[in-house]
Design a protein around this motif. Structure first.
Motif, PDB file in Angstrom:
ATOM      1  N   MET A 226       4.436  -9.140   8.344  1.00 42.13           N
ATOM      2  CA  MET A 226       4.898 -10.231   9.206  1.00 42.13           C
ATOM      3  C   MET A 226       5.302  -9.753  10.600  1.00 42.13           C
ATOM      4  SD  MET A 226       4.565 -13.151   7.961  1.00 42.13           S
ATOM      5  CE  MET A 226       3.589 -13.362   6.475  1.00 42.13           C
ATOM      6  N   LEU A 227       5.414  -8.451  10.795  1.00 35.43           N
ATOM      7  CA  LEU A 227       5.872  -7.956  12.095  1.00 35.43           C
ATOM      8  C   LEU A 227       4.936  -8.348  13.245  1.00 35.43           C
ATOM      9  CD1 LEU A 227       7.244  -4.425  11.145  1.00 35.43           C
ATOM     10  CD2 LEU A 227       8.533  -6.519  11.616  1.00 35.43           C
ATOM     11  N   PRO A 228       3.603  -8.226  13.087  1.00 34.16           N
ATOM     12  CA  PRO A 228       2.740  -8.672  14.196  1.00 34.16           C
ATOM     13  C   PRO A 228       2.912 -10.146  14.532  1.00 34.16           C
ATOM     14  CG  PRO A 228       1.508  -7.307  12.649  1.00 34.16           C
ATOM     15  CD  PRO A 228       2.816  -7.599  12.001  1.00 34.16           C
ATOM     16  N   VAL A 229       3.091 -10.981  13.509  1.00 32.41           N
ATOM     17  CA  VAL A 229       3.299 -12.414  13.746  1.00 32.41           C
ATOM     18  C   VAL A 229       4.583 -12.637  14.527  1.00 32.41           C
ATOM     19  CG1 VAL A 229       3.700 -14.652  12.641  1.00 32.41           C
ATOM     20  CG2 VAL A 229       2.026 -13.056  11.669  1.00 32.41           C
ATOM     21  N   ILE A 230       5.662 -11.962  14.116  1.00 34.98           N
ATOM     22  CA  ILE A 230       6.962 -12.120  14.774  1.00 34.98           C
ATOM     23  C   ILE A 230       6.903 -11.640  16.215  1.00 34.98           C
ATOM     24  CG2 ILE A 230       9.363 -11.353  14.754  1.00 34.98           C
ATOM     25  CD1 ILE A 230       9.118 -11.156  11.687  1.00 34.98           C
ATOM     26  N   ILE A 231       6.307 -10.462  16.423  1.00 29.44           N
ATOM     27  CA  ILE A 231       6.243  -9.900  17.775  1.00 29.44           C
ATOM     28  C   ILE A 231       5.384 -10.774  18.679  1.00 29.44           C
ATOM     29  CG2 ILE A 231       5.427  -7.932  19.134  1.00 29.44           C
ATOM     30  CD1 ILE A 231       6.204  -6.141  16.773  1.00 29.44           C
ATOM     31  N   LEU A 232       4.251 -11.237  18.161  1.00 32.38           N
ATOM     32  CA  LEU A 232       3.354 -12.074  18.968  1.00 32.38           C
ATOM     33  C   LEU A 232       4.020 -13.393  19.341  1.00 32.38           C
ATOM     34  CD1 LEU A 232       0.551 -12.458  20.204  1.00 32.38           C
ATOM     35  CD2 LEU A 232      -0.202 -13.434  18.027  1.00 32.38           C
ATOM     36  N   LEU A 233       4.626 -14.072  18.361  1.00 35.65           N
ATOM     37  CA  LEU A 233       5.276 -15.355  18.620  1.00 35.65           C
ATOM     38  C   LEU A 233       6.444 -15.203  19.592  1.00 35.65           C
ATOM     39  CD1 LEU A 233       5.408 -17.082  15.110  1.00 35.65           C
ATOM     40  CD2 LEU A 233       4.126 -17.840  17.103  1.00 35.65           C
ATOM     41  N   SER A 234       7.291 -14.211  19.352  1.00 35.01           N
ATOM     42  CA  SER A 234       8.474 -14.037  20.199  1.00 35.01           C
ATOM     43  C   SER A 234       8.080 -13.651  21.616  1.00 35.01           C
ATOM     44  CB  SER A 234       9.405 -12.974  19.604  1.00 35.01           C
ATOM     45  OG  SER A 234       8.751 -11.724  19.480  1.00 35.01           O
ATOM     46  N   SER A 235       7.071 -12.810  21.766  1.00 39.19           N
ATOM     47  CA  SER A 235       6.628 -12.400  23.099  1.00 39.19           C
ATOM     48  C   SER A 235       6.010 -13.566  23.852  1.00 39.19           C
ATOM     49  CB  SER A 235       5.618 -11.255  22.987  1.00 39.19           C
ATOM     50  OG  SER A 235       6.187 -10.135  22.349  1.00 39.19           O
ATOM     51  N   LEU A 236       5.203 -14.355  23.155  1.00 38.77           N
ATOM     52  CA  LEU A 236       4.547 -15.500  23.792  1.00 38.77           C
ATOM     53  C   LEU A 236       5.574 -16.526  24.260  1.00 38.77           C
ATOM     54  CD1 LEU A 236       1.979 -17.042  24.542  1.00 38.77           C
ATOM     55  CD2 LEU A 236       1.940 -17.967  22.213  1.00 38.77           C
ATOM     56  N   VAL A 237       6.490 -16.915  23.361  1.00 40.31           N
ATOM     57  CA  VAL A 237       7.502 -17.911  23.716  1.00 40.31           C
ATOM     58  C   VAL A 237       8.442 -17.359  24.779  1.00 40.31           C
ATOM     59  CG1 VAL A 237       9.419 -19.295  22.855  1.00 40.31           C
ATOM     60  CG2 VAL A 237       7.366 -19.018  21.467  1.00 40.31           C
ATOM     61  N   GLY A 238       8.829 -16.084  24.631  1.00 40.48           N
ATOM     62  CA  GLY A 238       9.714 -15.467  25.616  1.00 40.48           C
ATOM     63  C   GLY A 238       9.104 -15.442  26.998  1.00 40.48           C
TER      64      GLY A 238
END
Length: 289
Positions: A226-238
């Protein structure tokens, strides 16, 4: 009892909603007081280090003591004035003592806590997963607001939750122990590596160590996949929020933006719908290949 709740989902959701409101009221206390407790502890430690002796004993201040009071007039909040959401509406958003305005943030956090809890309960049903996911959800809400206010992710929350994530993996509640352990290690080291590279290139610190611990905590709960999903989502929204703040709100480009809320939000989304997002991503990747 479990069978009864399974046969009466509306009652189960109602219980969870009310519980979420009550926990949300407590989260307001944690969000306000925990940073103050940490600041006082740092002050005591610095004073003891500089003077070589502990400072005089101060009045007790923790999550339970002293009782809640109005910051304007000192009016002690009575039980009937502390009912989640209802008291705010009954008092019309004003202190019963001095009529000073009460921030709408308090009932908003209570409602967010309740609605997030209902979402979790609806997703996982009557199960041990729901109980564990509720604990994680409420912890993420507290971390989000504290980081938003103070750019601080307290170890008092992230580290116990990291160990709890590792512990529940022994029962395979969300992921197995190997995935949990690798997730914790990879979560910490991934952001730590970005931090080191950024500091070497720019000479500046791009994020705090609390972000490493938060991602390690999420990795322990949800596993390394799940780490790639979390990093991708958080980076995109951030990135989108950061650009919007600069363009529409005139925020200075050099002013730091806390990353913890985006990690927390992405982690919560990954907990509920991460498997579907991961399958969607891998499916598109396979199609492109």
């Amino acid at each position: 009892m479990i069978d009864y709740l399974q046969q009466n989902p509306a009652l189960f959701i109602t219980y969870i909603f009310l519980l979420g409101l009550l926990v949300g009221s407590f989260l307001n206390v944690v969000i306000h007081r925990l940073p103050i407790m940490m600041e006082r502890q740092w002050h005591r430690q610095c004073t003891e280090f500089l003077k070589g002796e502990p400072p005089p004993a101060a009045e007790p201040f923790n999550l339970m003591v002293p009782g809640s009071r109005c910051p304007h007039c000192g009016h002690r909040i009575r039980a009937w004035e502390n009912i989640p959401v209802i008291s705010y509406l009954w008092l019309k958003g004003k202190c019963a003592g001095c009529q000073a305005a009460i921030s709408p943030r308090y009932p908003i956090i209570e409602l967010v806590s309740a609605c997030a809890a209902v979402t979790v309960a609806w997703h996982f049903g009557v199960s041990w997963q729901t109980l564990a996911a509720l604990v994680l959800t409420w912890s993420l809400i507290a971390l989000t607001m504290i980081d938003y206010d103070h750019q601080l992710l307290p170890d008092d929350i992230t580290l116990p939750m990291l160990w709890l994530g590792l512990a529940i993996s022994l029962g395979g509640l969300f992921v197995d122990s190997a995935s949990s352990l690798i997730g914790a290690l990879a979560g910490y080291l991934s952001l730590w590596s970005v931090y080191i590279v950024f500091k070497l290139v720019t000479g500046k610190e791009g994020m705090g160590f609390g972000d490493f611990k938060l991602l390690a905590m999420l990795g322990a709960w949800l596993g390394w996949k799940m780490l790639p999903v979390i990093i991708l989502l958080s980076s995109l929204v951030g990135a989108l929020v950061g650009i919007a703040l600069i363009v529409f709100c005139g925020r200075e480009k050099t002013k730091p933006i806390p990353f913890g809320p985006y990690l927390a939000g992405a982690g919560w989304i990954a907990m509920l719908w991460g498997d579907g997002l991961l399958r969607l991503y891998l499916g598109k990747f396979a199609t492109m290949g």
